[in-house]
Design a protein around this motif. Structure first.
Motif, PDB file in Angstrom:
ATOM      1  N   ARG A   3     -31.171  -9.016  70.999  1.00 52.53           N
ATOM      2  CA  ARG A   3     -30.018  -9.899  71.215  1.00 52.53           C
ATOM      3  C   ARG A   3     -29.303  -9.407  72.463  1.00 52.53           C
ATOM      4  O   ARG A   3     -28.380  -8.602  72.392  1.00 52.53           O
ATOM      5  N   PRO A   4     -29.752  -9.893  73.633  1.00 50.86           N
ATOM      6  CA  PRO A   4     -29.268  -9.346  74.895  1.00 50.86           C
ATOM      7  C   PRO A   4     -27.757  -9.484  75.089  1.00 50.86           C
ATOM      8  O   PRO A   4     -27.149  -8.678  75.768  1.00 50.86           O
ATOM      9  N   GLY A   5     -27.139 -10.497  74.478  1.00 51.65           N
ATOM     10  CA  GLY A   5     -25.700 -10.684  74.679  1.00 51.65           C
ATOM     11  C   GLY A   5     -24.852  -9.837  73.742  1.00 51.65           C
ATOM     12  O   GLY A   5     -23.621  -9.833  73.830  1.00 51.65           O
ATOM     13  N   MET A   6     -25.501  -9.138  72.838  1.00 50.32           N
ATOM     14  CA  MET A   6     -24.746  -8.446  71.781  1.00 50.32           C
ATOM     15  C   MET A   6     -24.042  -7.195  72.293  1.00 50.32           C
ATOM     16  O   MET A   6     -24.604  -6.423  73.061  1.00 50.32           O
ATOM     17  N   VAL A   7     -22.822  -7.019  71.862  1.00 40.76           N
ATOM     18  CA  VAL A   7     -22.049  -5.817  72.158  1.00 40.76           C
ATOM     19  C   VAL A   7     -22.221  -4.856  70.972  1.00 40.76           C
ATOM     20  O   VAL A   7     -21.823  -5.166  69.854  1.00 40.76           O
ATOM     21  N   TRP A   8     -22.847  -3.688  71.238  1.00 42.41           N
ATOM     22  CA  TRP A   8     -23.152  -2.748  70.147  1.00 42.41           C
ATOM     23  C   TRP A   8     -22.030  -1.741  70.021  1.00 42.41           C
ATOM     24  O   TRP A   8     -21.976  -0.758  70.741  1.00 42.41           O
ATOM     25  N   MET A   9     -21.124  -1.991  69.105  1.00 38.10           N
ATOM     26  CA  MET A   9     -20.009  -1.064  68.901  1.00 38.10           C
ATOM     27  C   MET A   9     -19.918  -0.694  67.413  1.00 38.10           C
ATOM     28  O   MET A   9     -18.815  -0.591  66.860  1.00 38.10           O
ATOM     29  N   GLY A  10     -21.108  -0.482  66.818  1.00 39.13           N
ATOM     30  CA  GLY A  10     -21.105  -0.217  65.380  1.00 39.13           C
ATOM     31  C   GLY A  10     -21.836   1.037  64.950  1.00 39.13           C
ATOM     32  O   GLY A  10     -21.698   1.471  63.809  1.00 39.13           O
ATOM     33  N   ALA A 303     -17.516  -9.861  60.181  1.00 39.05           N
ATOM     34  CA  ALA A 303     -18.143 -11.190  60.289  1.00 39.05           C
ATOM     35  C   ALA A 303     -17.441 -12.008  61.373  1.00 39.05           C
ATOM     36  O   ALA A 303     -18.086 -12.723  62.154  1.00 39.05           O
ATOM     37  N   ALA A 304     -16.100 -11.906  61.437  1.00 37.05           N
ATOM     38  CA  ALA A 304     -15.352 -12.670  62.447  1.00 37.05           C
ATOM     39  C   ALA A 304     -15.757 -12.222  63.854  1.00 37.05           C
ATOM     40  O   ALA A 304     -15.990 -13.050  64.741  1.00 37.05           O
ATOM     41  N   LEU A 305     -15.890 -10.916  64.071  1.00 37.96           N
ATOM     42  CA  LEU A 305     -16.244 -10.437  65.409  1.00 37.96           C
ATOM     43  C   LEU A 305     -17.704 -10.751  65.760  1.00 37.96           C
ATOM     44  O   LEU A 305     -18.037 -10.979  66.925  1.00 37.96           O
ATOM     45  N   LEU A 306     -18.530 -10.788  64.740  1.00 39.78           N
ATOM     46  CA  LEU A 306     -19.948 -11.093  64.981  1.00 39.78           C
ATOM     47  C   LEU A 306     -20.103 -12.508  65.548  1.00 39.78           C
ATOM     48  O   LEU A 306     -21.043 -12.786  66.293  1.00 39.78           O
ATOM     49  N   GLU A 307     -19.176 -13.378  65.231  1.00 35.87           N
ATOM     50  CA  GLU A 307     -19.226 -14.749  65.796  1.00 35.87           C
ATOM     51  C   GLU A 307     -19.123 -14.693  67.312  1.00 35.87           C
ATOM     52  O   GLU A 307     -19.608 -15.586  68.002  1.00 35.87           O
ATOM     53  N   ASP A 308     -18.476 -13.670  67.835  1.00 31.97           N
ATOM     54  CA  ASP A 308     -18.394 -13.481  69.296  1.00 31.97           C
ATOM     55  C   ASP A 308     -19.436 -12.478  69.780  1.00 31.97           C
ATOM     56  O   ASP A 308     -19.288 -11.910  70.877  1.00 31.97           O
ATOM     57  N   GLU A 309     -20.437 -12.220  68.937  1.00 26.60           N
ATOM     58  CA  GLU A 309     -21.508 -11.265  69.281  1.00 26.60           C
ATOM     59  C   GLU A 309     -20.981  -9.859  69.529  1.00 26.60           C
ATOM     60  O   GLU A 309     -21.407  -9.157  70.452  1.00 26.60           O
ATOM     61  N   ILE A 310     -20.021  -9.465  68.725  1.00 28.55           N
ATOM     62  CA  ILE A 310     -19.520  -8.090  68.763  1.00 28.55           C
ATOM     63  C   ILE A 310     -19.903  -7.451  67.430  1.00 28.55           C
ATOM     64  O   ILE A 310     -19.459  -7.908  66.374  1.00 28.55           O
TER      65      ILE A 310
END
Ligand SMILES: Cc1ncc(COP(=O)(O)O)c(C=O)c1O
Length: 355
Positions: A3-10, A303-310
């Motif tokens: 998922r190239p657009g994903m921000v990995w902060m987890g 879940a809310a942040l995942l909608e913005d790919e975070i």
């Protein structure tokens, strides 16, 4: 992943541009087709001495492992027959309890989600849970909260360990991010396994490399039958050697980025009215944010942040007791990622329902 657009902060992994020396070491190792070889069972000598020097532990031996978690698994497997109980914390990191659970070893997870104990596993609480011959699993700095142990706190813990004939695993995965860190092995060399990781400070999570460090007599309990007698990933070891050689410059960069991003995250949280940083300052490359008081559950926020790919993590992964109350945000990432996080978080609004 994928998922190239994903921000990995987890996952507390580091996503900055890596040191060029590390990339060169990987390229050279590939060109020399080192991947066709096995590495020495305990790891390359050069790497073992660099790790020992990085920790500055006199008289300690190093066993290079498949990530810190490979070392933890091996410690748990090798010691299970002689351990009575695991004493750890909630919140904490779940895997050692699960590994020992396979051998039927019970776990006491002491609840530490409270300012009264400094969000740490204190000696008095360990005392209430421990039995003779236990294994204490101490994560320092603590994932997921970012608290760090003082020398005095470690001395008190070591006193309990000695008195009960217990061993200590000092999980130092996040040590390089801490401001001031004491190694329990300095205080209890005869009973401490120190675990070390290259995933976080150097950003080699996918290469799977770490180490267990202990006095030779203690380490011998593991190295007699290594969990991976054919040696850890050879290219990862080359990359780790290169990284340790440029450690000072690199750490200055990564710590600086981490500190800046923590400010961005903290400011976004404060401005939104949703959440509060649990341990501030955090000594890790992450921040735990309490969201329950604003009427949110941790899974809902993620879940809310995942909608913005975070991608951030709910506390439920690391805390049966308190996981609904907080989320964890990893901060050794590019500035733009922290800014995307801030924009996304600012869409959350307080619900006013919480306690
Ligand atoms: C406390 C703790 N120990 C160990 C590990 C595993 O580290 P490694 O990637 O070196 O296996 C992690 C990874 O998140 C961790 O948080």
């Amino acid at each position: 992943m994928g998922r190239p657009g994903m921000v990995w902060m987890g996952q507390n992994t580091t996503h900055l541009e890596p040191p060029p020396e590390v990339v060169e070491a990987l390229v050279e190792s590939t060109a020399a087709r080192e991947f066709q070889l096995y590495a020495p069972a305990l790891g390359f000598e050069e790497l073992r001495s660099l790790i020992a020097a990085d920790l500055g532990l006199d008289g300690a031996e190093v066993l290079v492992t498949d990530g810190a978690v490979g070392g933890l698994h091996h410690i748990c497997t090798a010691l299970a027959p002689s351990i009575t109980r695991l004493v750890t914390s909630d919140p904490g990191w779940p895997w050692p309890a699960r590994f020992l659970g396979l051998g039927g070893i019970p776990t006491s997870a002491v609840e530490i989600y409270s300012a009264a104990c400094g969000y740490k596993l204190q000696a008095a609480a360990i005392e209430g849970a421990i039995e003779d011959g236990s294994l204490i699993y101490l994560i320092d700095p603590l994932n997921p909260l970012g608290s760090v142990y003082t020398r005095e706190e470690l001395e008190a813990i070591v006193e309990v360990a000695r008195r009960t004939g217990s061993l200590l695993v000092h999980d130092c995965t996040y040590r390089h991010f801490a401001d001031g860190h004491t190694l329990a092995a300095e205080l209890y060399p005869e009973g401490t396994f120190t675990t070390y990781s290259f995933s976080k400070w150097l950003g080699l999570a996918g290469l799977r490399l770490g180490a267990v460090v202990a006095r030779p007599e203690l380490l011998d309990r593991l190295s007699r039958v290594p969990s991976n007698p054919l040696g850890a990933n050879i290219q990862a070891q080359r990359a780790a050697i290169a990284g340790l050689r440029v450690k000072d410059e690199w750490l200055a960069r990564v710590r600086d980025a981490n500190a800046r991003n923590q400010l961005t995250v903290s400011a976004a949280v404060a401005a939104s009215g949703v959440g509060e940083i649990v341990v501030d300052p955090s000594h890790g490359n992450f921040l735990a944010v309490e969201v329950a008081a604003a009427g949110w559950g941790s899974e809902e926020v993620c879940a809310a942040l995942l909608e913005d790919e975070i991608f951030i993590r709910p506390g439920t992964y690391q805390s049966p007791g308190f996981g609904e109350r907080f989320v964890k945000v990893s901060t050794s990432v590019p500035t733009e990622w922290a800014e995307r996080f801030a924009t996304s978080w600012s869409k959350l609004t307080p619900r006013g329902g919480g306690a």
